[in-house]
Structure formats: structure tokens, C-alpha cells
Design an enzyme around this catalytic site. Structure first.
Site, PDB file in Angstrom:
ATOM      1  N   ALA A  15     101.130  46.042  39.804  1.00  0.00           N
ATOM      2  CA  ALA A  15     101.591  46.444  38.466  1.00  0.00           C
ATOM      3  C   ALA A  15     100.494  47.185  37.715  1.00  0.00           C
ATOM      4  O   ALA A  15     100.353  47.055  36.500  1.00  0.00           O
ATOM      5  CB  ALA A  15     102.063  45.214  37.694  1.00  0.00           C
ATOM      6  N   LYS A 212      92.938  64.463  49.755  1.00  0.00           N
ATOM      7  CA  LYS A 212      92.826  63.607  48.557  1.00  0.00           C
ATOM      8  C   LYS A 212      91.603  62.701  48.686  1.00  0.00           C
ATOM      9  O   LYS A 212      90.859  62.490  47.730  1.00  0.00           O
ATOM     10  CB  LYS A 212      94.122  62.793  48.406  1.00  0.00           C
ATOM     11  CG  LYS A 212      94.086  61.697  47.372  1.00  0.00           C
ATOM     12  CD  LYS A 212      94.427  62.194  45.992  1.00  0.00           C
ATOM     13  CE  LYS A 212      94.721  61.033  45.042  1.00  0.00           C
ATOM     14  NZ  LYS A 212      94.291  61.243  43.701  1.00  0.00           N
ATOM     15  N   ASN A 230      84.631  62.855  34.298  1.00  0.00           N
ATOM     16  CA  ASN A 230      84.725  63.773  35.445  1.00  0.00           C
ATOM     17  C   ASN A 230      84.113  65.137  35.143  1.00  0.00           C
ATOM     18  O   ASN A 230      83.364  65.688  35.949  1.00  0.00           O
ATOM     19  CB  ASN A 230      86.187  63.962  35.855  1.00  0.00           C
ATOM     20  CG  ASN A 230      86.822  62.665  36.313  1.00  0.00           C
ATOM     21  OD1 ASN A 230      86.132  61.660  36.464  1.00  0.00           O
ATOM     22  ND2 ASN A 230      88.131  62.670  36.518  1.00  0.00           N
TER      23      ASN A 230
HETATM   24  O1  KPL Z   1      92.024  60.703  41.442  1.00  0.00           O
HETATM   25  C1  KPL Z   1      91.106  60.615  40.657  1.00  0.00           C
HETATM   26  C2  KPL Z   1      90.692  59.257  40.261  1.00  0.00           C
HETATM   27  O2  KPL Z   1      90.169  59.026  39.189  1.00  0.00           O
HETATM   28  O3  KPL Z   1      90.944  58.339  41.066  1.00  0.00           O
HETATM   29  C3  KPL Z   1      90.418  61.874  40.204  1.00  0.00           C
HETATM   30  C4  KPL Z   1      89.205  61.646  39.379  1.00  0.00           C
HETATM   31  C5  KPL Z   1      91.399  62.760  39.499  1.00  0.00           C
HETATM   32  C6  KPL Z   1      89.926  62.604  41.429  1.00  0.00           C
HETATM   33  O4  KPL Z   1      88.979  61.921  42.094  1.00  0.00           O
END
Ligand code: KPL
Length: 330
Positions: A15, A212, A230
Site C-alpha cells: 500500500a 529502468k 535529483n
Molecule cells: O524512479 C526514480 C526514483 O526516485 O525511484 C527516479 C528518481 C525518477 C529515477 O531514478
């Protein structure tokens, strides 16, 4: 696997931000979905709160999202007061490091051949799930939807993204009966698409997940090292060099694996993601700040282990792995 109706009841394990986002849009679309909370105490706290505070595209409201805890679900499926209800379709949105414990807690309520969709950052969990649950049909998904939790039962949909889903080849080596054709995968994607959340089928989900993973590994741990948002990684020349070094190692590893096509233009893309999410705290930094365990072993750790098994030392990634592992929150 039999055809999946649009009215398929999904259980959502985890959740957190992404799990509750899916539960919220499913609720608004009138689709049956049950959020599985960690335990009965969490469920009781949720019930006392009176609902989930959701800040969605349509505005802010408190929604009575259906929820249950593992004990209740097991009782409903097998206990004395059994209603015979089992989990036939499960969207798993827990953090990588909590997946197996969370799944084991509801294992006896799983249908004979359940459909499991793993939607989380990191790699290395799918293989373990498939090993422990060979009867399951396992799909994996990756999302760029932006969501964060504002409090224990409060979620914000911060940015619209896209979700890709598919069946990794590696997950179905000999179990051809678990192989899903394109039409079945499309049906599953459709059943998980509650507007505005859009799920599409990818014919190369492994490449999507790998990319990813690469992006996460070049941003998230660095935000912990420099304790910054970031976007600030791009403004700091030392951090920006670190980012380039990390990416170079991931490209080397990808080349060794014959996956160089999956990481084309990786550095510009990593920079773009950091710029697009400039004001965000990465999920890993949020975990560190909240004193929670991070996904580092399933992101940087996974890459380092894979590199080592092929005789490639990912020096910069290994150094960062140690920093995050030994980081003391706050
Ligand atoms: O996916 C992300 C996260 O914070 O987990 C970002 C910062 C967008 C990419 O690493």
C-alpha cells in the site's frame, strides 16, 4: 490461464505510493481492487482514519479504498469462515526487499494458478518469485507514473507517465503452459488500465526493466551520497562526473551481456530524467530519510553481483553500494 474479464478482482500487495495510486484509480473506475495492508494493526489504523486521502488528477478527496490484511484474506479463502475467495490476480507493488515476505504472508490464499504482476524498482526478485511459486504466471511491469505518499494513508499523483508490461522470456524457460500470447497480455494490461493510468504491452520488457534499472542506479544512490534532490546532481560537477562514471560501467556490463542496444544514449537519458524530476527526492533518499531499508541491493547490488559473476568489477558502483549500505539515516 483463462481469459481475464474487465471486472477481474485485483488484489494489490503493497500500500505504498504506486499500490495505493492503482487502488485509487480502480476504485474511481468502479473496478474491484483490494489493497493488502502489511498487518492487522496497519489495517485497523487505516480503518480508523476513515479512508485514503488521494490527490489525483480529478482533485483531492478521501476515498474508502477496500483493504484487508493477510490474516483476513487467508481466513476468507481457507479458514473456518471461508467464503472461498482466493487471490487470482495479484499486482505486487511492494519494495523489492519486502516482496517475498509479503507474498509468503498471503501464499495460502493464492489460487491454484495465480496471475502475478510485479511492478517495482530493481531486479532479482522475479526469479525468486518464479522459483517459489512455479504454479504462478508471472509478468513484470515498469512505470514512469510519478506518485508519492504524503502520510501513512495519503497519496499524491505527481506526474502522469506510462506503464509497460510483459512476460520476461527467462521467467518461462520450460513452463510453456505459463506462456501468455500477445492477446492475453493485452487483456491483462487493459484490466490494469484504470484511467488515467495506462498500461501497454511491451514485446521486450527485459530491455525496459534493464533500462529502468540503469537509470535508477545512476540517480537514486547518488542522491543519497550527496543528500540532494535529483536535479541538484546536475548542478554539482563532482556528482555529474560520478553519474557519468556509473553509466559508463553499466554500459560496459551491458556490452558483456550483449545488451548494448538496450543502453543507447543512456547518459543523456539519465540526465533528462534527473532534469525532469529535478525537484523530487528520489525514492531511495526518501527511504533513507525515513529510516527505512532501501532497494540498493536490488539496484546497484544486483548490477555489481552480475558484473562480478562475469569477471567485471563495477568499481564506482561498488563504492556507492558501500556508501548507501552504511548510510546512517538522519
Ligand atoms: O524512479 C526514480 C526514483 O526516485 O525511484 C527516479 C528518481 C525518477 C529515477 O531514478
Amino acid at each position: 490461464m483463462s481469459p481475464l474479464p474487465d471486472t477481474q478482482h485485483w488484489h494489490i500487495l503493497g500500500a505504498g505510493a504506486i499500490g495505493s495510486l492503482w487502488a485509487a484509480y480502480a476504485y474511481k473506475a468502479g473496478r474491484p481492487a483490494t489493497l493488502i495492508m502489511r498487518d492487522s494493526a496497519t489495517l485497523a489504523a487505516y480503518q480508523q482514519t476513515g479512508g485514503f486521502t488521494t490527490q489525483l488528477r480529478s482533485g483531492t478527496e478521501v476515498l474508502p479504498l477496500p483493504a484487508a490484511c493477510p490474516e483476513q484474506i487467508i481466513q476468507a479463502s481457507t479458514g473456518a469462515a471461508s467464503t472461498g475467495e482466493t487471490i487470482s490476480a495479484l499486482l505486487i507493488t511492494t519494495k523489492a526487499q519486502h516482496t517475498l515476505d509479503a507474498l509468503n504472508a498471503v501464499a495460502s490464499a493464492l489460487a491454484d494458478s495465480p496471475l502475478l504482476v510485479l511492478l517495482q524498482n530493481g531486479m532479482g526478485v522475479a526469479e525468486k518469485v518464479q522459483q517459489l511459486y512455479p504454479q504462478a504466471t508471472l509478468l513484470q511491469a515498469s512505470t514512469t507514473e510519478g506518485a508519492y505518499r504524503k502520510g501513512p494513508f495519503s497519496v499524491v499523483h505527481a506526474g502522469q507517465g506510462q506503464t509497460l508490461l510483459g512476460q520476461p522470456q527467462a521467467a518461462t524457460p520450460t513452463r510453456t503452459h505459463h506462456y501468455l500470447d500477445a492477446a492475453s497480455q493485452k487483456q491483462i494490461a487493459h484490466s490494469l488500465s484504470a484511467a488515467p493510468l495506462k498500461v501497454l504491452v511491451s514485446d521486450n520488457i527485459e530491455a525496459v526493466l534493464w533500462r529502468k534499472l540503469a537509470v535508477n542506479s545512476a540517480i537514486n544512490p547518488l542522491t543519497v551520497k550527496y543528500h540532494c534532490r535529483n536535479g541538484e546532481l546536475l548542478d554539482n560537477p563532482v556528482a555529474a562526473q560520478d553519474m557519468a562514471d556509473l553509466v559508463e560501467e553499466i554500459v560496459q556490463l551491458s556490452q558483456l551481456l550483449g545488451r548494448e542496444g538496450w543502453v543507447e544514449d543512456l547518459l543523456p537519458q539519465v540526465r533528462q530524467v534527473a532534469a525532469d524530476t529535478a525537484l523530487n527526492r528520489s525514492s531511495m533518499l526518501q527511504d533513507i530519510e525515513a529510516g527505512r531499508a532501501t532497494e540498493i541491493d536490488y539496484i546497484t547490488g544486483y548490477l555489481c553481483r552480475l558484473g562480478e559473476s562475469l569477471g567485471l568489477q563495477l568499481k564506482h558502483n561498488m563504492a556507492l553500494l558501500e556508501i548507501v549500505r552504511h548510510h546512517h539515516p538522519g
